[in-house]
Design a protein around this motif. Structure first.
Motif, PDB file in Angstrom:
ATOM      1  N   UNK A  52     -43.072  41.648  36.870  1.00  0.00           N
ATOM      2  CA  UNK A  52     -43.981  42.330  35.949  1.00  0.00           C
ATOM      3  C   UNK A  52     -43.795  41.713  34.571  1.00  0.00           C
ATOM      4  N   UNK A  53     -44.884  41.233  33.992  1.00  0.00           N
ATOM      5  CA  UNK A  53     -44.850  40.611  32.679  1.00  0.00           C
ATOM      6  C   UNK A  53     -45.114  41.645  31.586  1.00  0.00           C
ATOM      7  N   UNK A  54     -44.711  41.369  30.348  1.00  0.00           N
ATOM      8  CA  UNK A  54     -44.880  42.337  29.254  1.00  0.00           C
ATOM      9  C   UNK A  54     -46.325  42.785  29.034  1.00  0.00           C
ATOM     10  N   UNK A  55     -47.301  41.953  29.400  1.00  0.00           N
ATOM     11  CA  UNK A  55     -48.706  42.331  29.192  1.00  0.00           C
ATOM     12  C   UNK A  55     -49.258  43.203  30.327  1.00  0.00           C
ATOM     13  N   UNK A  56     -48.403  43.583  31.294  1.00  0.00           N
ATOM     14  CA  UNK A  56     -48.849  44.436  32.397  1.00  0.00           C
ATOM     15  C   UNK A  56     -49.414  43.667  33.576  1.00  0.00           C
ATOM     16  N   UNK A  57     -49.342  42.347  33.537  1.00  0.00           N
ATOM     17  CA  UNK A  57     -49.813  41.558  34.680  1.00  0.00           C
ATOM     18  C   UNK A  57     -48.635  41.289  35.623  1.00  0.00           C
ATOM     19  N   UNK A  58     -48.954  40.846  36.848  1.00  0.00           N
ATOM     20  CA  UNK A  58     -47.949  40.653  37.891  1.00  0.00           C
ATOM     21  C   UNK A  58     -48.009  39.227  38.408  1.00  0.00           C
ATOM     22  N   UNK A  59     -46.835  38.627  38.627  1.00  0.00           N
ATOM     23  CA  UNK A  59     -46.736  37.314  39.255  1.00  0.00           C
ATOM     24  C   UNK A  59     -45.920  37.470  40.534  1.00  0.00           C
ATOM     25  N   UNK A  60     -46.091  36.551  41.464  1.00  0.00           N
ATOM     26  CA  UNK A  60     -45.319  36.582  42.705  1.00  0.00           C
ATOM     27  C   UNK A  60     -45.088  35.157  43.181  1.00  0.00           C
ATOM     28  N   UNK A  61     -43.980  34.958  43.898  1.00  0.00           N
ATOM     29  CA  UNK A  61     -43.682  33.644  44.452  1.00  0.00           C
ATOM     30  C   UNK A  61     -42.868  33.817  45.714  1.00  0.00           C
ATOM     31  N   UNK A  62     -42.749  32.733  46.475  1.00  0.00           N
ATOM     32  CA  UNK A  62     -41.956  32.741  47.696  1.00  0.00           C
ATOM     33  C   UNK A  62     -42.827  32.783  48.939  1.00  0.00           C
ATOM     34  N   UNK A  63     -42.246  33.269  50.030  1.00  0.00           N
ATOM     35  CA  UNK A  63     -42.943  33.349  51.309  1.00  0.00           C
ATOM     36  C   UNK A  63     -44.195  34.221  51.182  1.00  0.00           C
ATOM     37  N   UNK A  64     -45.299  33.734  51.708  1.00  0.00           N
ATOM     38  CA  UNK A  64     -46.544  34.507  51.654  1.00  0.00           C
ATOM     39  C   UNK A  64     -47.199  34.594  53.025  1.00  0.00           C
ATOM     40  N   UNK A  65     -46.386  34.687  54.066  1.00  0.00           N
ATOM     41  CA  UNK A  65     -46.888  34.767  55.432  1.00  0.00           C
ATOM     42  C   UNK A  65     -47.932  35.863  55.590  1.00  0.00           C
ATOM     43  N   UNK A  66     -47.726  36.993  54.926  1.00  0.00           N
ATOM     44  CA  UNK A  66     -48.635  38.141  55.037  1.00  0.00           C
ATOM     45  C   UNK A  66     -49.441  38.368  53.760  1.00  0.00           C
ATOM     46  N   UNK A  67     -49.497  37.376  52.903  1.00  0.00           N
ATOM     47  CA  UNK A  67     -50.257  37.504  51.665  1.00  0.00           C
ATOM     48  C   UNK A  67     -49.529  38.279  50.577  1.00  0.00           C
ATOM     49  N   UNK A  68     -48.225  38.456  50.727  1.00  0.00           N
ATOM     50  CA  UNK A  68     -47.482  39.250  49.766  1.00  0.00           C
ATOM     51  C   UNK A  68     -47.349  38.604  48.387  1.00  0.00           C
ATOM     52  N   UNK A  69     -47.620  37.313  48.278  1.00  0.00           N
ATOM     53  CA  UNK A  69     -47.610  36.690  46.955  1.00  0.00           C
ATOM     54  C   UNK A  69     -49.020  36.450  46.422  1.00  0.00           C
ATOM     55  N   UNK A  70     -50.029  36.883  47.166  1.00  0.00           N
ATOM     56  CA  UNK A  70     -51.417  36.791  46.706  1.00  0.00           C
ATOM     57  C   UNK A  70     -51.751  38.088  45.975  1.00  0.00           C
ATOM     58  N   UNK A  71     -51.388  38.142  44.715  1.00  0.00           N
ATOM     59  CA  UNK A  71     -51.519  39.363  43.927  1.00  0.00           C
ATOM     60  C   UNK A  71     -52.998  39.682  43.702  1.00  0.00           C
TER      61      UNK A  71
END
Length: 180
Positions: A52-71
């Motif tokens: 969670x970034x200070x501006x309220x946005x979200x980033x993700x990285x790593x394994x995305x087999x199930x789309x878990x990093x596709x925010x």
């Protein structure tokens, strides 16, 4: 041992093995909250991360087999959580308006946010195949797979709760009386 990822503000460790640099450029980003999730389809230890970034946005990285990093498009976020355990491959975000948003592995409906968690939520937590929300009135909402009773909220945890936590197949609450 804590291992620092090269040129990254994140420190990553796992079972004493060296951590690779996350595949998302994090240089210069200041996260106000981070969460670590489980592995991919093979239950491996690749995992994923949500920040969670200070501006309220979200980033993700790593394994995305199930789309878990596709925010998905989330709006202003105040908290994040990631599925615990070897196969916990879903993420949660709490919007500033008290609504829970979920994405990633939905094998056990852990991403199908129930009506009771679509407003008035003040805290979130994610287990391996289940999700939790704490409402402002001190009630707990649980959904997803009830493996070993993970979504069966006991009587003593149905009201007067001020904090929640989820393990892979269990949950903890801190009550207003200071009991766990």
């Amino acid at each position: 041992d804590l291992l620092e990822a090269p040129d990254s503000p994140l420190a990553i460790w796992h079972a004493g093995r060296r951590a690779d640099r996350p595949p998302v450029e994090l240089e210069g980003l200041e996260c106000v909250q981070v969460a670590a999730g489980g592995g991919g389809s093979d239950g491996g230890d690749s995992g994923f991360r949500v920040g969670l970034l200070p501006d309220g946005s979200v980033i993700a990285s790593g394994d995305s087999t199930y789309g878990q990093t596709s925010v998905p498009d989330l709006g202003e976020i105040v908290a994040v959580a990631a599925g615990e355990g070897r196969r916990g491959a879903h993420a949660l975000a709490l919007r500033a308006d008290g609504r829970v948003v979920a994405w990633g592995d939905n094998s056990y409906r852990q991403c199908e946010v129930p009506e009771a968690a679509r407003s008035g939520v003040v805290q979130i937590a994610a287990g391996e195949f289940h999700s939790l929300a704490l409402r402002g009135d001190g009630t707990v909402v649980a959904w997803g797979h009830s493996r070993e009773g993970a979504t069966d909220v006991p009587e003593e945890a149905r009201s007067g709760v001020r904090m929640i936590a989820a393990g892979s197949r269990f949950n903890l609450v801190l009550t207003d009386a200071g009991e766990v």
